[in-house]
Write a protein that holds these residues in place. Structure first.
Motif: not given
Length: 357
Positions: A1-18
């Motif tokens: 059975x295929x493992x479901x991928x976790x869909x991520x949302x990133x809040x903050x596109x600065x240094x740590x977001x990168x």
């Protein structure tokens, strides 16, 4: 059975977001970079193109309430950690939040309450727990090689490292404090983890601002705003007492006139042995045949990067319904101590920690 991928949302596109985008991109079969947003949307657009993020959202609220997102990564200034984490939890999302978990202990308690109400995973981004030297010393401590750890000394002295003078880093209302809440929280977290997570009960501490107000001790992290302000400390020191009688000494700085390696350190003092960790090294110290014995530790071959291990742990906790190692309660513990150090510095008195949630 295929493992479901976790869909991520990133809040903050600065240094740590990168950094998070780079790391989670290495877990290609486990995750989908579903969405991203930032207060400065052109930066979110740029990151989306760089990392193949599927959608750019116009606001954090829009991202949080999107049904195609399972988990949210929060990499924004400290004051926004709790409001965004709580909103995400109540929207049914799992949360990975950068350290410190809250700007203060009240914010941290709010996150703990929301986590308990929703049952979703909350993980604090303390990647240093997964460093090879930390893991090996933890393994030895759990085997009993150190005996009872009755005292630990930890810290991180940066000689000239004030980040982004005048930016949110040096503004108390945005960051909550200076090096204590920035790098001190890492050392608190690591030391308590290696000590076996004893319960802290009281704190005596002091903070000092001798460099920042004079615009001295400036480092190369972050973007300065010379029209901004500096109302945080640049050195902090504290003694933390535990319920079991053990103690922890903490010293951290962004700037200081001393001979320092600029690297974090931890010294564990146990009844049967000790451990010393500095930078990317570690050794176990004991006594045999009436002589002191030092045992140097070394990384295993093909040791995986600490942040990759952290990211994989977050995904596994979501899938298995487990509490992360760096849980909301560990985040609250750190915040309670940080608050107590600041309060003790103001009053000159020992502060008893308030564990009521």
């Amino acid at each position: 059975m295929e493992i479901q991928k976790i869909r991520l949302g990133i809040i903050g596109a600065g240094a740590i977001g990168s950094v998070h985008l780079t790391t989670f991109s290495k877990l290609g079969e486990d995750v989908i970079l579903q969405g991203i947003t930032d207060a400065y949307l052109p930066l979110a657009d740029q990151r989306a193109k760089e990392f193949g993020v599927k959608q750019v959202f116009s606001s954090a609220e829009e991202l949080i309430h999107d049904s195609n997102i399972d988990a949210v990564i929060i990499g924004v200034p400290n004051k926004w950690h709790a409001p965004l984490a709580i909103q995400a939890l109540k929207a049914g999302k799992h949360v990975l939040v950068e350290k410190p978990m809250g700007i203060n202990s009240e914010a941290a308690k709010d996150i703990v309450r929301a986590q308990r109400e929703t049952g979703k995973a909350v993980m604090v981004g303390h990647q240093m727990r997964w460093q090879w030297n930390i893991q090996q010393v933890k393994e030895q401590a759990e085997k009993g090689a150190l005996g009872r750890i009755y005292h630990a000394k930890t810290g991180w002295f940066r000689r000239k490292g004030i980040p982004g003078w005048g930016s949110w880093f040096t503004t108390k209302s945005e960051a909550g404090g200076g090096p204590l809440i920035d790098i001190g929280v890492h050392m608190l977290d690591l030391a308590l983890y290696l000590m076996g997570n004893p319960k802290p009960v009281s704190v005596f501490g002091s903070t000092y601002a001798e460099f920042g107000p004079k615009k001295k001790g400036i480092g190369n992290w972050g973007t300065p705003n010379w029209e901004g302000q500096y109302d945080v400390e640049d050195l902090a020191t504290a003694l933390i007492k535990m319920e079991d009688g053990s103690t922890l000494s903490l010293e951290v700085s962004w700037a200081v006139n001393m001979d320092t390696s600029n690297e974090p350190f931890i010294h564990l003092m146990g009844s049967e042995g000790g451990a010393s960790l500095g930078g990317n090294s570690a050794k176990i110290l004991t006594e045999q045949f009436d002589r002191p014995i030092d045992i140097e530790l070394s990384p295993k071959p093909n040791e995986e990067e600490d942040r990759v291990q952290l990211s994989r742990h977050f995904v596994e906790c979501i899938r298995n319904g487990n509490q992360p190692i760096t849980s909301a309660m560990t985040g609250l513990t750190n915040n309670l101590i940080l608050d107590a150090i600041y309060e003790s510095s103001k009053t000159g008195r020992e502060v008893v920690l308030d564990w009521n949630i």
